[in-house]
Design an enzyme around this catalytic site. Structure first.
Site, PDB file in Angstrom:
ATOM      1  N   ALA A 244       0.839  -1.207   0.000  1.00 12.42           N
ATOM      2  CA  ALA A 244       0.000   0.000   0.000  1.00 12.42           C
ATOM      3  C   ALA A 244       0.875   1.258   0.000  1.00 12.42           C
ATOM      4  CB  ALA A 244      -0.928  -0.009   1.215  1.00 12.42           C
TER       5      ALA A 244
ATOM      6  N   ASP B 134       6.206  -1.348  19.498  1.00 15.91           N
ATOM      7  CA  ASP B 134       6.500  -0.093  20.215  1.00 15.91           C
ATOM      8  C   ASP B 134       7.991   0.229  20.237  1.00 15.91           C
ATOM      9  OD1 ASP B 134       6.854  -2.233  21.906  1.00 15.91           O
ATOM     10  OD2 ASP B 134       6.115  -1.210  23.696  1.00 15.91           O
ATOM     11  N   GLY B 135       8.845  -0.794  20.247  1.00 15.86           N
ATOM     12  CA  GLY B 135      10.287  -0.542  20.163  1.00 15.86           C
ATOM     13  C   GLY B 135      10.623   0.148  18.847  1.00 15.86           C
TER      14      GLY B 135
ATOM     15  N   THR C 167       2.165  -6.244  14.489  1.00 16.12           N
ATOM     16  CA  THR C 167       2.516  -7.307  15.434  1.00 16.12           C
ATOM     17  C   THR C 167       1.295  -8.179  15.672  1.00 16.12           C
ATOM     18  OG1 THR C 167       3.072  -7.803  17.742  1.00 16.12           O
ATOM     19  CG2 THR C 167       2.145  -5.652  17.340  1.00 16.12           C
TER      20      THR C 167
ATOM     21  N   ASP D   3       0.639  -9.489  18.450  1.00 15.95           N
ATOM     22  CA  ASP D   3       0.327  -9.463  19.884  1.00 15.95           C
ATOM     23  C   ASP D   3      -0.775  -8.471  20.276  1.00 15.95           C
ATOM     24  OD1 ASP D   3       2.344 -11.349  20.409  1.00 15.95           O
ATOM     25  OD2 ASP D   3       3.881  -9.788  20.420  1.00 15.95           O
TER      26      ASP D   3
ATOM     27  N   MET E  22       0.562 -16.908  22.095  1.00 15.98           N
ATOM     28  CA  MET E  22       1.496 -15.777  22.232  1.00 15.98           C
ATOM     29  C   MET E  22       0.771 -14.534  22.775  1.00 15.98           C
ATOM     30  SD  MET E  22       4.010 -16.059  18.976  1.00 15.98           S
ATOM     31  CE  MET E  22       5.384 -17.209  18.975  1.00 15.98           C
TER      32      MET E  22
ATOM     33  N   ASN F  65     -17.018 -33.521  29.992  1.00 15.20           N
ATOM     34  CA  ASN F  65     -16.105 -34.588  29.583  1.00 15.20           C
ATOM     35  C   ASN F  65     -14.819 -34.056  28.943  1.00 15.20           C
ATOM     36  OD1 ASN F  65     -16.992 -33.881  27.104  1.00 15.20           O
ATOM     37  ND2 ASN F  65     -17.432 -35.963  26.392  1.00 15.20           N
TER      38      ASN F  65
ATOM     39  N   HIS G 228       5.417 -20.759  16.993  1.00 11.45           N
ATOM     40  CA  HIS G 228       5.608 -19.840  15.867  1.00 11.45           C
ATOM     41  C   HIS G 228       4.625 -20.010  14.715  1.00 11.45           C
ATOM     42  CE1 HIS G 228       9.196 -18.512  17.928  1.00 11.45           C
ATOM     43  NE2 HIS G 228       9.138 -17.465  17.142  1.00 11.45           N
ATOM     44  N   ILE G 229       3.824 -21.080  14.720  1.00  7.36           N
ATOM     45  CA  ILE G 229       2.804 -21.149  13.648  1.00  7.36           C
ATOM     46  C   ILE G 229       1.871 -19.947  13.741  1.00  7.36           C
ATOM     47  CG2 ILE G 229       2.807 -23.652  13.276  1.00  7.36           C
ATOM     48  CD1 ILE G 229       0.172 -23.704  14.901  1.00  7.36           C
TER      49      ILE G 229
HETATM   50  P1  ATP Z   1       7.624  -6.630  18.700  1.00 11.67           P
HETATM   51  O1  ATP Z   1       6.353  -6.114  19.350  1.00 11.67           O
HETATM   52  O2  ATP Z   1       7.367  -7.586  17.628  1.00 11.67           O
HETATM   53  O3  ATP Z   1       8.644  -7.083  19.701  1.00 11.67           O
HETATM   54  P2  ATP Z   1       9.073  -4.170  18.514  1.00 11.67           P
HETATM   55  O4  ATP Z   1       9.170  -3.142  17.447  1.00 11.67           O
HETATM   56  O5  ATP Z   1       8.532  -3.712  19.846  1.00 11.67           O
HETATM   57  O6  ATP Z   1       8.253  -5.366  17.910  1.00 11.67           O
HETATM   58  P3  ATP Z   1      11.761  -4.321  19.563  1.00 11.67           P
HETATM   59  O7  ATP Z   1      12.742  -5.439  19.515  1.00 11.67           O
HETATM   60  O8  ATP Z   1      11.385  -3.775  20.880  1.00 11.67           O
HETATM   61  O9  ATP Z   1      10.499  -4.855  18.743  1.00 11.67           O
HETATM   62  O10 ATP Z   1      12.302  -3.094  18.687  1.00 11.67           O
HETATM   63  C1  ATP Z   1      12.706  -3.285  17.340  1.00 11.67           C
HETATM   64  C2  ATP Z   1      13.903  -2.445  17.062  1.00 11.67           C
HETATM   65  O11 ATP Z   1      13.554  -1.057  17.253  1.00 11.67           O
HETATM   66  C3  ATP Z   1      15.066  -2.668  18.002  1.00 11.67           C
HETATM   67  O12 ATP Z   1      15.868  -3.774  17.619  1.00 11.67           O
HETATM   68  C4  ATP Z   1      15.825  -1.363  17.841  1.00 11.67           C
HETATM   69  O13 ATP Z   1      16.551  -1.367  16.628  1.00 11.67           O
HETATM   70  C5  ATP Z   1      14.696  -0.341  17.715  1.00 11.67           C
HETATM   71  N1  ATP Z   1      14.419   0.262  19.033  1.00 11.67           N
HETATM   72  C6  ATP Z   1      13.848  -0.326  20.112  1.00 11.67           C
HETATM   73  N2  ATP Z   1      13.802   0.516  21.147  1.00 11.67           N
HETATM   74  C7  ATP Z   1      14.379   1.681  20.747  1.00 11.67           C
HETATM   75  C8  ATP Z   1      14.639   2.950  21.375  1.00 11.67           C
HETATM   76  N3  ATP Z   1      14.319   3.198  22.634  1.00 11.67           N
HETATM   77  N4  ATP Z   1      15.248   3.893  20.621  1.00 11.67           N
HETATM   78  C9  ATP Z   1      15.594   3.673  19.340  1.00 11.67           C
HETATM   79  N5  ATP Z   1      15.376   2.495  18.710  1.00 11.67           N
HETATM   80  C10 ATP Z   1      14.784   1.514  19.379  1.00 11.67           C
END
Ligand code: ATP
Length: 320
Positions: free
Chosen positions: A23, A104-105, A126, A128, A170, A216, A251-252
């Site tokens: 998209a 969120d990361g 994700t 989750d 998960m 049962n 992981h499925i």
């Molecule tokens: P999932 O929910 O699948 O775990 P996610 O995006 O939360 O996904 P993370 O491993 O937390 O997964 O983050 C993915 C990548 O984002 C990290 O490997 C890193 O490169 C980047 N990242 C995470 N936290 C930070 C942060 N505080 N500042 C900058 N980059 C970040």
């Protein structure tokens, strides 16, 4: 003025990520904007693995799970020096803005880049459903379908053998996948981070179901990272009428062709991301709240408490 947009997938992969990439690509191209795919999340920014995306580059991916760009975790990206290096690479390649599909990361990384002058928009990808600022994430509906299909199968065999199936799903500290599965499959019990876990209560409840209600079979859906389900199944066998069996879906749950709902969500969110970038907006994430597409600052989304599921836990209790 945006001339070239990058798109990347980061964190755990989820079905529907490909639909979002498609998209973003098609809508940006139709706006006269160039698009590059960044391989393997933030690692691709560091290694400058950028691939030009044309209309045809994203053909035949809408129905495929996973992410054709690859995803990765790069812990070092939390450090400013690495972020600066990546900004340099983006500028060198003429990439003015970025769509980041992840959890969120990944959003935190997108915010850091925006603060350094590269407008980024986050899309929630994700299985989750654990991202604040949206009722649904891309991939959740497909993972739910996988859980439901598998638990339905377990029910067939459980009821033939007076079994209690304990099924771990998960969720990464979020109980949505377990709760929605439990309601959709008519489970007898659901255990999530939100319900808390008391082993004695679980055994007592199963005793009651086996002795007084004379069921049962019984299905217990439990979120990952709560307890050792094999050990729990053994205790169920020793202490109740049921023969306990543990199944870890594993992981499925991440795989499979995305459902139409996930394809729709990913397509709508991809469109919104490009529209925001074209307006010169960055540092925001796209969500769907009460069935309406929204955008809010990433910082605000990260600080928001996850929407309450009390009404759904109450529904579950009223259905058993
Ligand atoms: P999932 O929910 O699948 O775990 P996610 O995006 O939360 O996904 P993370 O491993 O937390 O997964 O983050 C993915 C990548 O984002 C990290 O490997 C890193 O490169 C980047 N990242 C995470 N936290 C930070 C942060 N505080 N500042 C900058 N980059 C970040």
């Amino acid at each position: 003025m945006v001339r070239k947009i990058g798109v990347l997938t980061s964190g755990g992969d989820a079905p529907g990520m490909n639909a979002a990439i498609r998209a973003v690509t098609r809508i940006a191209l139709n706006n006269g904007v160039e698009v590059v795919g960044v391989k393997n999340g933030y690692r691709g920014l560091l290694e400058e693995t950028f691939i030009p995306l044309e209309r045809g580059s994203v053909s035949d991916i809408l129905d495929r799970g996973g992410t054709f760009l690859g995803s990765a975790r790069l812990p070092g990206f939390r450090e400013e020096a690495m972020q600066d290096e990546c900004v340099k690479h983006l500028r060198r390649n003429g990439i003015d803005a970025l769509v980041v599909i992840g959890g969120d990361g990944s959003y935190r990384g997108a915010l850091a880049l925006t603060k350094k002058g590269i407008n980024c928009i986050g899309l929630p990808g994700t299985i989750d459903n654990d991202i604040p600022g949206t009722d649904l994430t891309i991939g959740f509906d497909t993972a739910l379908r996988t859980c439901v299909e598998n638990v339905d199968k377990l029910r067939d065999t459980s009821s033939s053998h007076h079994r209690c199936s304990i099924v771990e799903v998960m969720g990464n500290h979020c109980g949505d996948l377990a709760l929605y599965t439990a309601i959709s499959c008519g489970a007898e019990m659901v255990i999530t981070p939100e319900t808390g876990y008391d082993e004695i209560e679980v055994i007592e409840r199963l005793r009651y179901l086996g002795n007084a209600v004379r069921k049962n079979h019984a299905i217990v859906i439990i979120s990952e990272k709560i307890t050792d389900v094999e050990a729990l199944a053994k205790k169920v066998t020793l202490n109740t009428e049921f023969s306990g069996r543990a199944t870890v879906l594993g992981h499925i749950q991440r795989g499979g062709s995305p459902t139409p709902s996930d394809r729709m969500l990913a397509s709508r969110m991809g469109e919104k991301a490009v529209d925001l970038l074209m307006e010169g907006i960055g540092g925001q994430c796209v969500g769907i709240i009460d069935n309406s597409l929204t955008a809010m600052p990433i910082q605000e989304a990260l600080e928001r408490p996850k929407a309450s599921r009390k009404h759904l836990y109450r529904l579950f209790d009223r259905l058993v």
